[in-house]
Design a protein around this motif. Structure first.
Motif, short mmCIF file in Angstrom:
data_model
loop_
_atom_site.label_atom_id
_atom_site.label_comp_id
_atom_site.label_asym_id
_atom_site.label_seq_id
_atom_site.Cartn_x
_atom_site.Cartn_y
_atom_site.Cartn_z
N ARG A 199 0.84 -1.20 0.00
CA ARG A 199 0.00 0.00 0.00
C ARG A 199 0.87 1.24 0.00
O ARG A 199 1.98 1.27 0.55
N TYR A 251 -6.21 8.39 -2.37
CA TYR A 251 -7.14 7.26 -2.27
C TYR A 251 -8.34 7.46 -3.19
O TYR A 251 -8.72 6.56 -3.95
N GLU A 305 -15.05 -4.88 -7.35
CA GLU A 305 -14.65 -5.15 -5.97
C GLU A 305 -13.97 -6.52 -5.88
O GLU A 305 -12.94 -6.67 -5.21
N GLU A 322 -8.32 -3.00 0.32
CA GLU A 322 -9.69 -3.34 0.69
C GLU A 322 -10.62 -2.12 0.66
O GLU A 322 -11.77 -2.22 0.22
N GLU A 323 -10.15 -0.96 1.12
CA GLU A 323 -11.00 0.23 1.13
C GLU A 323 -11.26 0.74 -0.28
O GLU A 323 -12.36 1.23 -0.57
N ARG A 339 -13.91 -1.52 -1.60
CA ARG A 339 -15.23 -1.21 -1.03
C ARG A 339 -15.83 0.03 -1.71
O ARG A 339 -17.02 0.06 -2.03
N ALA A 340 -15.01 1.04 -1.94
CA ALA A 340 -15.50 2.26 -2.59
C ALA A 340 -15.92 1.98 -4.03
O ALA A 340 -16.90 2.56 -4.52
N PRO A 386 -19.27 5.27 1.28
CA PRO A 386 -17.94 5.86 1.43
C PRO A 386 -17.84 7.20 0.70
O PRO A 386 -18.39 7.37 -0.38
N SER A 440 -16.71 7.06 -2.85
CA SER A 440 -17.76 6.63 -3.78
C SER A 440 -18.66 7.80 -4.15
O SER A 440 -19.05 7.96 -5.32
#
Length: 216
Positions: free
Chosen positions: A24, A81, A123, A133-134, A137-138, A161, A164
């Motif tokens: 990351r 991000y 996803e 992972e985040e 999710r977004a 999120p 998103s």
């Protein structure tokens, strides 16, 4: 529901994601971050190889995303991000059958149900990478609506999120102001008016306000 269609770009995408992207960015040195960004760009190129409009759309949406992040005064890490989500938000379209992805007209109800699987497919691809992972999710929730009427999970307001919500506004605005195979751009003024009308129903009103500040 559609199954993941394995194509060469899809194989490239999965290989890239499970390889170079594993570390990351917040733990990377500068040269490692450069490699990370180059890999994101390569993954975006793989999407463009499958569908030219989708790939270029993700790239062009990025300017709006960065501008809104600045307007909302997000931290540098948060902006990075959200930018990653913007570049990868349509990656699940790699798994949509060609006859739907390249349909020149309006999709049938059945085709639309298949198309609506692309955030879930996206996803599924991205979540396999430790540390993303985040982002995954977004990507899943990029088509949720502020009023809870979106997909795939019917989240609403702050349940969605922030990344998103930002990408959805930019995604929709760019789509409205771009020529598509089945319709022409509605123009900047009408797109602006539609964003205002849908603030608080489809879109996060604070994100729409930030967009209007940028384009006015």
């Amino acid at each position: 529901a559609s199954s993941l269609i394995i194509t060469l770009p899809a194989l490239i995408a999965v290989a890239l994601l499970t390889g170079v992207l594993a570390a990351r960015y917040n733990t990377m040195r500068l040269n490692e971050r450069s490699r990370y960004k180059a890999t994101i760009e390569a993954l975006s190129t793989a999407l463009t190889a499958r569908d030219g409009y989708t790939g270029s759309h993700s790239q062009e949406t990025l300017w709006l995303v960065n501008s809104i992040c600045d307007e909302l005064r997000l931290t540098n890490n948060a902006c990075e991000y959200v930018a990653d989500v913007a570049l990868l938000h349509d990656i699940g379209k790699i798994g949509i059958p060609n006859e739907i992805l390249h349909e020149p007209g309006k999709l049938s109800d059945e085709q639309w149900e298949v198309m609506k699987q692309h955030p879930v497919i996206g996803e599924r691809i991205v979540v396999t990478v430790p540390g993303l992972e985040e982002v995954a999710r977004a990507i899943r929730h990029e088509h949720e609506r502020w009023d809870g009427g979106g997909y795939p999970d019917g989240l609403k307001a702050g349940e969605i999120p922030l990344a998103s919500r930002i990408v959805l506004v930019c995604d929709a605005f760019h789509a409205m102001t771009s020529d598509r195979p089945y319709r022409k751009s509605i123009g900047l003024l009408e797109a602006r008016n539609e964003m205002v009308r849908d603030a608080g129903t489809q879109f996060d009103p604070d994100v729409v306000e930030a967009l209007l500040t940028i384009i006015d």
